[in-house]
Design a protein around this motif. Structure first.
Motif, mmCIF file in Angstrom:
data_model
loop_
_atom_site.group_PDB
_atom_site.id
_atom_site.type_symbol
_atom_site.label_atom_id
_atom_site.label_comp_id
_atom_site.label_asym_id
_atom_site.label_seq_id
_atom_site.Cartn_x
_atom_site.Cartn_y
_atom_site.Cartn_z
ATOM 1 N N THR A 26 0.628 -1.137 -0.066
ATOM 2 C CA THR A 26 -0.124 -0.241 -0.116
ATOM 3 C C THR A 26 1.136 0.997 -0.145
ATOM 4 O OG1 THR A 26 -1.995 -1.296 0.937
ATOM 5 C CG2 THR A 26 -2.216 0.796 0.987
ATOM 6 N N GLU A 33 1.664 6.930 -6.770
ATOM 7 C CA GLU A 33 0.553 8.368 -6.860
ATOM 8 C C GLU A 33 1.729 9.400 -6.707
ATOM 9 O OE1 GLU A 33 -3.149 5.919 -5.155
ATOM 10 O OE2 GLU A 33 -2.351 7.275 -3.772
ATOM 11 N N VAL A 117 -4.923 -1.450 -2.642
ATOM 12 C CA VAL A 117 -5.568 -0.311 -3.602
ATOM 13 C C VAL A 117 -5.141 -0.749 -4.673
ATOM 14 C CG1 VAL A 117 -4.629 1.086 -1.672
ATOM 15 C CG2 VAL A 117 -3.146 0.699 -3.235
ATOM 16 N N ASN A 118 -4.287 -1.442 -5.194
ATOM 17 C CA ASN A 118 -4.358 -1.987 -6.889
ATOM 18 C C ASN A 118 -5.206 -2.950 -7.074
ATOM 19 O OD1 ASN A 118 -1.626 -3.552 -5.807
ATOM 20 N ND2 ASN A 118 -0.626 -2.687 -7.429
ATOM 21 N N LEU A 199 -6.265 4.460 4.189
ATOM 22 C CA LEU A 199 -5.757 3.909 2.394
ATOM 23 C C LEU A 199 -5.560 2.808 2.722
ATOM 24 C CD1 LEU A 199 -2.988 6.167 2.924
ATOM 25 C CD2 LEU A 199 -4.718 6.079 1.161
ATOM 26 N N ASP A 202 -8.886 1.131 1.167
ATOM 27 C CA ASP A 202 -8.896 2.373 -0.089
ATOM 28 C C ASP A 202 -8.751 1.324 -1.403
ATOM 29 O OD1 ASP A 202 -10.702 3.479 -1.963
ATOM 30 O OD2 ASP A 202 -8.313 5.842 -1.304
ATOM 31 N N ASP A 204 -8.990 -0.913 -5.030
ATOM 32 C CA ASP A 204 -8.812 0.182 -6.345
ATOM 33 C C ASP A 204 -8.432 1.371 -6.507
ATOM 34 O OD1 ASP A 204 -8.878 -2.643 -6.864
ATOM 35 O OD2 ASP A 204 -11.649 -2.078 -7.133
ATOM 36 N N ARG A 205 -8.047 1.969 -5.561
ATOM 37 C CA ARG A 205 -7.974 3.778 -5.820
ATOM 38 C C ARG A 205 -6.800 3.472 -6.981
ATOM 39 N NH1 ARG A 205 -5.666 6.768 -1.252
ATOM 40 N NH2 ARG A 205 -4.419 7.805 -2.445
ATOM 41 N N SER A 206 -5.821 2.412 -7.118
ATOM 42 C CA SER A 206 -4.570 3.479 -7.805
ATOM 43 C C SER A 206 -4.872 2.387 -8.912
ATOM 44 C CB SER A 206 -3.317 2.342 -7.243
ATOM 45 O OG SER A 206 -3.130 2.684 -5.693
#
Length: 226
Positions: A26, A33, A117-118, A199, A202, A204-206
């Motif tokens: 993460t 990012e 996140v990805n 964070l 979160d 699939d934020r990336s």
């Protein structure tokens, strides 16, 4: 099985996805990012220090026992990374689980680092570049969050639907398990995950996969939009 622990023997020629949700990958995703150019992952803190000695322009990030060593530039906190000035910088990352697990797979058809996140971006990259190749998902931690993410990815890679709410519940369960273990340590050795947990959850934020290239027992990660 396609979801295994860090010490499992993985056959050569498979797509290998290495997971560390709390917190290494993460943190790595947040670094990308923020504009980091690349992240060189090593198997231990001494290796990280030795590499920075040879490349003093690089930032050394990570943890030992969950805590930032005094001589590291940044720790293993995605929240701290979200405020860090790393644009255009090359980073060296050394952590107890994630980076140590990543460097163990020299014979993979493709090697990726992932967290919640990805997750979807990782699946898209594999579908585009290695469709039909068997995969193995390596969970580097012992608590629930990595295994929840592993199951989530395995479902998506197999073409099934996956519930993000179940993934978040697994991450929160893993954080609670880690907090319980940490509570038995001396106060200065305890790791507070509460500030990083939003964070880590979160999903699939990336919109990029973190694709690795193994050289000299180190894995260089690049963020590949997908």
């Amino acid at each position: 099985m396609t979801v295994v622990g860090i010490d499992a023997d993985v056959p050569a020629g498979r797509v290998v996805v290495v997971i560390d949700v709390i917190r290494a990958f993460t943190t790595a995703a947040v670094a990308f990012e923020r504009g980091a150019a690349e992240i060189v992952c090593v198997g231990s803190a001494p290796e990280g220090r030795a590499l920075r000695d040879r490349h003093p322009d690089r930032l050394l990030i990570g943890e030992v026992g969950g805590l930032k060593p005094d001589d590291f530039d940044l720790g293993n906190s995605p929240l701290d990374m979200a405020a860090a000035d790393v644009s255009g910088r090359s980073l060296i990352q050394a952590t107890s689980n994630g980076t140590r697990g990543l460097v163990r797979h020299p014979d993979a058809a493709a090697l990726l680092a992932a967290s919640a996140v990805n997750a979807a971006a990782t699946v898209r990259w594999i579908a585009e570049h290695h469709a039909g190749v068997p995969w193995t998902i390596v969970c580097t931690g012992r608590s629930a969050e990595d295994w929840a993410c592993g199951r989530h990815l395995d479902l998506l890679l197999g073409g099934s639907a996956a519930d993000s709410a179940e993934l978040v519940a697994g991450i929160r369960e893993g954080a609670a398990q880690q907090a319980l273990r940490s509570a038995g340590r001396p106060a200065d050795e305890r790791v507070d995950l509460t500030r990083d947990l939003p964070l880590c959850c979160d999903v699939d934020r990336s919109a990029f996969a973190m694709v690795g290239e193994l050289r000299d027992n180190r894995v260089t990660l690049a963020a590949v939009p997908c």
